[in-house]
Design an enzyme around this catalytic site. Structure first.
Site, PDB file in Angstrom:
ATOM      1  N   GLY A  45       3.572  -1.512  -3.048  1.00  0.00           N
ATOM      2  CA  GLY A  45       3.933  -2.566  -2.102  1.00  0.00           C
ATOM      3  C   GLY A  45       4.301  -3.840  -2.844  1.00  0.00           C
ATOM      4  N   SER A  47       7.201  -5.252  -3.702  1.00  0.00           N
ATOM      5  CA  SER A  47       8.511  -5.902  -3.565  1.00  0.00           C
ATOM      6  C   SER A  47       8.488  -7.188  -2.743  1.00  0.00           C
ATOM      7  CB  SER A  47       9.509  -4.917  -2.934  1.00  0.00           C
ATOM      8  OG  SER A  47       9.103  -4.564  -1.620  1.00  0.00           O
ATOM      9  N   SER A  48       7.370  -7.476  -2.068  1.00  0.00           N
ATOM     10  CA  SER A  48       7.303  -8.690  -1.242  1.00  0.00           C
ATOM     11  C   SER A  48       5.857  -9.044  -0.974  1.00  0.00           C
ATOM     12  CB  SER A  48       8.053  -8.487   0.082  1.00  0.00           C
ATOM     13  OG  SER A  48       7.420  -7.474   0.858  1.00  0.00           O
ATOM     14  N   GLY A  49       5.663 -10.227  -0.379  1.00  0.00           N
ATOM     15  CA  GLY A  49       4.345 -10.640   0.070  1.00  0.00           C
ATOM     16  C   GLY A  49       3.294 -10.674  -1.024  1.00  0.00           C
ATOM     17  N   ARG A  70       9.346   1.138  -1.090  1.00  0.00           N
ATOM     18  CA  ARG A  70      10.326   2.089  -0.550  1.00  0.00           C
ATOM     19  C   ARG A  70      11.764   1.651  -0.781  1.00  0.00           C
ATOM     20  NH1 ARG A  70       8.267   2.892   5.515  1.00  0.00           N
ATOM     21  NH2 ARG A  70       7.723   0.708   5.185  1.00  0.00           N
ATOM     22  N   LYS A  74      15.102  -4.197  -2.295  1.00  0.00           N
ATOM     23  CA  LYS A  74      14.029  -5.183  -2.358  1.00  0.00           C
ATOM     24  C   LYS A  74      13.332  -5.164  -3.719  1.00  0.00           C
ATOM     25  CE  LYS A  74      12.899  -5.606   2.568  1.00  0.00           C
ATOM     26  NZ  LYS A  74      11.845  -5.470   3.591  1.00  0.00           N
ATOM     27  N   ASP A  96       8.163   6.567  -1.298  1.00  0.00           N
ATOM     28  CA  ASP A  96       7.334   6.424  -0.108  1.00  0.00           C
ATOM     29  C   ASP A  96       5.938   6.916  -0.468  1.00  0.00           C
ATOM     30  OD1 ASP A  96       6.018   6.730   2.382  1.00  0.00           O
ATOM     31  OD2 ASP A  96       7.914   7.117   3.414  1.00  0.00           O
ATOM     32  N   SER A 174      -7.660  -3.995   0.912  1.00  0.00           N
ATOM     33  CA  SER A 174      -8.040  -3.695   2.294  1.00  0.00           C
ATOM     34  C   SER A 174      -7.653  -4.890   3.158  1.00  0.00           C
ATOM     35  CB  SER A 174      -9.539  -3.386   2.368  1.00  0.00           C
ATOM     36  OG  SER A 174      -9.928  -3.069   3.687  1.00  0.00           O
ATOM     37  N   TYR A 188      -5.321   0.055  12.722  1.00  0.00           N
ATOM     38  CA  TYR A 188      -5.292  -0.665  11.445  1.00  0.00           C
ATOM     39  C   TYR A 188      -6.694  -0.745  10.833  1.00  0.00           C
ATOM     40  CZ  TYR A 188      -4.311  -4.392   8.081  1.00  0.00           C
ATOM     41  OH  TYR A 188      -4.175  -5.133   6.942  1.00  0.00           O
ATOM     42  N   LYS A 192      -8.224   0.730   7.251  1.00  0.00           N
ATOM     43  CA  LYS A 192      -8.788  -0.154   6.236  1.00  0.00           C
ATOM     44  C   LYS A 192     -10.283   0.096   6.020  1.00  0.00           C
ATOM     45  CE  LYS A 192      -5.038  -2.352   5.079  1.00  0.00           C
ATOM     46  NZ  LYS A 192      -4.489  -2.254   3.718  1.00  0.00           N
TER      47      LYS A 192
END
Length: 331
Positions: A45, A47-49, A70, A74, A96, A174, A188, A192
């Site tokens: 994860g 590529s951002s945030g 994915r 990005k 993925d 988490s 969600y 987590k």
């Protein structure tokens, strides 16, 4: 008089020291320091945030960084952003996390990993009755099964690394929704909360190989998807979660690496997170004898605080439903 002074000294000094010494003897696993400089940090994860902030932070600390996501486009944007900010060129892998074979190819191509940082995740806030089961399954497959896939792919090489004396890390991002269930977060939170069970069991399985597991609990974070997520949140979710402010991704990244480097199992990111971590410590590992002592002393008080929060939340839910009933009767 002397007896009174001795009793006071025992109460104020000897008993606390005895408690600290006892807790120091008990805490397991033992404290450890995990270096980041010149190590290979693999971030999902990324590529951002939060993931992109983690990549920036790792590169700035002198790590060799690989990021997986994915979207190839990005990923290239993220690579350019990290290069511009740090001068470091990161490796990128498009896959993925639900696809074990694709993940395994990426991990094998990236090479031996010293810090596996599992940051991928999807989030939708919606009452379970209104949520399609396909969306529930997607959430569980990405957030939970994706983590299993990455760990299964990376663990053999982490176990057979050249220098077993050098500690390595598996860190799972988490959420505070993985510490306490909130209205509208059924799928969600389940995904987590599952990470916690995975992390606790996995730490026991890999401790003999000098592999150390961390579990990060960020609050709402000001990421590109955060504003979009808020649009779909149920009204009650917004009411209950309104007390928790949003952090910047860079702040979460800083807290994450501080915790990883100290080998912390539980890594909270703000004061509310610390309180939640103390309140939900349960049977989780604790390396810090000082934090373990605080957990012991604060358990009763924090249980009362937890009951107060539950009273507030359920009162809000009851009030909201009563208002809706009143509105429907008037109409």
């Amino acid at each position: 008089m002397a007896d009174a002074y001795f009793s006071l000294f025992t109460l104020i000094v000897l008993i606390p020291l005895a408690l600290i010494a006892f807790v120091y003897f008990l805490v397991r696993p033992r404290p450890v320091k995990i270096p980041i400089k010149n190590r290979h940090v693999f971030i999902t994860g990324g590529s951002s945030g939060i993931g992109l902030a983690l990549a920036h932070h790792a590169a700035a600390q002198g790590a060799r960084v690989s990021i997986l996501a994915r979207s190839r486009n990005k990923l290239e944007e993220a690579r350019n952003a990290v290069r511009l900010a740090t001068g470091i060129d990161v490796s990128v892998f498009a896959a993925d996390v639900r696809d074990y074979d694709a993940v395994k190819r990426a991990v094998d191509e990236a090479g031996p990993i010293d810090v596996l940082l599992l940051n991928h995740g999807v989030f939708v806030a919606l009452e379970l009755e209104k949520q399609e089961l396909s969306e529930v399954k997607f959430t569980l497959d990405v957030n939970l099964m994706g983590s299993f896939n990455l760990i299964k792919a990376a663990l053999p090489a982490m176990r057979t690394r050249k220098d077993p004396q050098q500690p390595v890390s598996i860190a799972l991002v988490s959420s505070q929704a993985g510490q306490v269930g909130i209205y509208g977060y059924a799928a969600y939170s389940a995904s987590k909360f599952g990470l916690r069970g995975l992390a606790e069991a996995l730490q026991q399985e890999v401790i003999a190989d000098n592999i150390h597991v961390s579990l990060i609990f960020p609050p709402d974070t000001d990421t590109p998807g955060f504003a979009e997520e808020n649009k779909r949140k149920p009204e009650l979710t917004k009411i209950i979660a309104s007390s928790s402010g949003a952090m910047k991704p860079e702040e979460v990244a800083q807290k994450t690496f501080d915790g990883i480097k100290s080998g912390s199992f539980i890594i909270p990111c703000n004061l509310e997170g610390i309180a939640l971590s103390l309140a939900t410590a349960g049977l989780s590992p604790q390396r810090s004898f000082l934090m373990a002592t605080v957990e012991v002393l604060a358990a009763g008080i924090l249980r009362i605080a937890g009951l107060c929060f539950q009273w507030t939340w359920y009162t809000s839910i009851e009030k909201w439903h009563n208002q809706r009933k009143g509105s429907s009767q008037r109409s």
